[in-house]
Write a protein that holds these residues in place. Sequence first.
Motif, PDB file in Angstrom:
ATOM      1  N   GLU A  49      69.253  40.585  31.127  1.00  0.00           N
ATOM      2  CA  GLU A  49      69.331  39.412  32.001  1.00  0.00           C
ATOM      3  C   GLU A  49      68.233  38.404  31.672  1.00  0.00           C
ATOM      4  OE1 GLU A  49      69.390  40.540  36.111  1.00  0.00           O
ATOM      5  OE2 GLU A  49      71.229  41.701  35.892  1.00  0.00           O
ATOM      6  N   SER A  50      67.159  38.854  31.046  1.00  0.00           N
ATOM      7  CA  SER A  50      66.052  37.953  30.707  1.00  0.00           C
ATOM      8  C   SER A  50      66.265  37.228  29.377  1.00  0.00           C
ATOM      9  CB  SER A  50      64.736  38.735  30.656  1.00  0.00           C
ATOM     10  OG  SER A  50      64.790  39.727  29.654  1.00  0.00           O
ATOM     11  N   ASP A  51      67.309  37.563  28.643  1.00  0.00           N
ATOM     12  CA  ASP A  51      67.634  36.886  27.387  1.00  0.00           C
ATOM     13  C   ASP A  51      67.936  35.415  27.698  1.00  0.00           C
ATOM     14  OD1 ASP A  51      69.719  35.837  25.367  1.00  0.00           O
ATOM     15  OD2 ASP A  51      69.015  37.675  24.394  1.00  0.00           O
ATOM     16  N   PRO A  52      67.397  34.478  26.919  1.00  0.00           N
ATOM     17  CA  PRO A  52      67.635  33.050  27.195  1.00  0.00           C
ATOM     18  C   PRO A  52      69.121  32.672  27.251  1.00  0.00           C
ATOM     19  CG  PRO A  52      65.890  33.297  25.577  1.00  0.00           C
ATOM     20  CD  PRO A  52      66.464  34.667  25.808  1.00  0.00           C
ATOM     21  N   LYS A  53      69.940  33.259  26.389  1.00  0.00           N
ATOM     22  CA  LYS A  53      71.384  32.956  26.422  1.00  0.00           C
ATOM     23  C   LYS A  53      72.008  33.481  27.713  1.00  0.00           C
ATOM     24  CE  LYS A  53      72.104  32.989  21.425  1.00  0.00           C
ATOM     25  NZ  LYS A  53      72.766  33.675  20.313  1.00  0.00           N
ATOM     26  N   ALA A  54      71.568  34.652  28.149  1.00  0.00           N
ATOM     27  CA  ALA A  54      72.083  35.226  29.389  1.00  0.00           C
ATOM     28  C   ALA A  54      71.678  34.377  30.586  1.00  0.00           C
ATOM     29  CB  ALA A  54      71.582  36.656  29.550  1.00  0.00           C
ATOM     30  N   GLN A  55      70.440  33.924  30.582  1.00  0.00           N
ATOM     31  CA  GLN A  55      69.959  33.091  31.687  1.00  0.00           C
ATOM     32  C   GLN A  55      70.694  31.757  31.743  1.00  0.00           C
ATOM     33  OE1 GLN A  55      65.700  32.913  31.161  1.00  0.00           O
ATOM     34  NE2 GLN A  55      65.393  34.751  32.393  1.00  0.00           N
ATOM     35  N   ALA A  56      71.071  31.235  30.590  1.00  0.00           N
ATOM     36  CA  ALA A  56      71.763  29.940  30.541  1.00  0.00           C
ATOM     37  C   ALA A  56      73.113  29.978  31.256  1.00  0.00           C
ATOM     38  CB  ALA A  56      71.949  29.496  29.096  1.00  0.00           C
ATOM     39  N   VAL A  57      73.749  31.143  31.278  1.00  0.00           N
ATOM     40  CA  VAL A  57      75.058  31.270  31.929  1.00  0.00           C
ATOM     41  C   VAL A  57      75.001  32.125  33.188  1.00  0.00           C
ATOM     42  CG1 VAL A  57      76.439  30.824  29.859  1.00  0.00           C
ATOM     43  CG2 VAL A  57      75.722  33.163  30.390  1.00  0.00           C
ATOM     44  N   GLY A  58      73.782  32.450  33.652  1.00  0.00           N
ATOM     45  CA  GLY A  58      73.625  33.197  34.896  1.00  0.00           C
ATOM     46  C   GLY A  58      74.124  34.627  34.821  1.00  0.00           C
ATOM     47  N   TYR A  59      74.028  35.264  33.648  1.00  0.00           N
ATOM     48  CA  TYR A  59      74.509  36.640  33.479  1.00  0.00           C
ATOM     49  C   TYR A  59      73.754  37.606  34.388  1.00  0.00           C
ATOM     50  CZ  TYR A  59      75.112  41.259  31.356  1.00  0.00           C
ATOM     51  OH  TYR A  59      75.352  42.591  31.149  1.00  0.00           O
TER      52      TYR A  59
END
Length: 103
Positions: free
Chosen positions: A35-45
């Motif tokens: 969840e802390s991955d920047p791509k994950a954060q960008a889409v609210g994963y």
Amino acid sequence: MKTSRRHFLLLGVSAGSAFVLTRAAFADTANTLSESDPKAQAVGYKEDASKVDKAKFPGYAAGQSCANCSLFQGKASDAYGGCTLFGDKQVAARGWCSSYSNM
């Protein structure tokens, strides 16, 4: 106790199998999306769809999860699977992100 060649080989095969299984399990967890991955954060994963901030993501509806998203590349019964958004990273089947699509 005298160790026979057969006993020695069985011990070697057992130890080797355990090593391979442990490495495979480690590889699976090392390849999961955080969840802390920047791509994950960008889409609210979120790894657990029930923890989605419904005020921040009004498009979320109960029952939506990665397992029933059209971008999910695993089987619905898999705990983790691929997602076309995240390349070689595995997402939680019970997870959710704002790119959810059921088309």
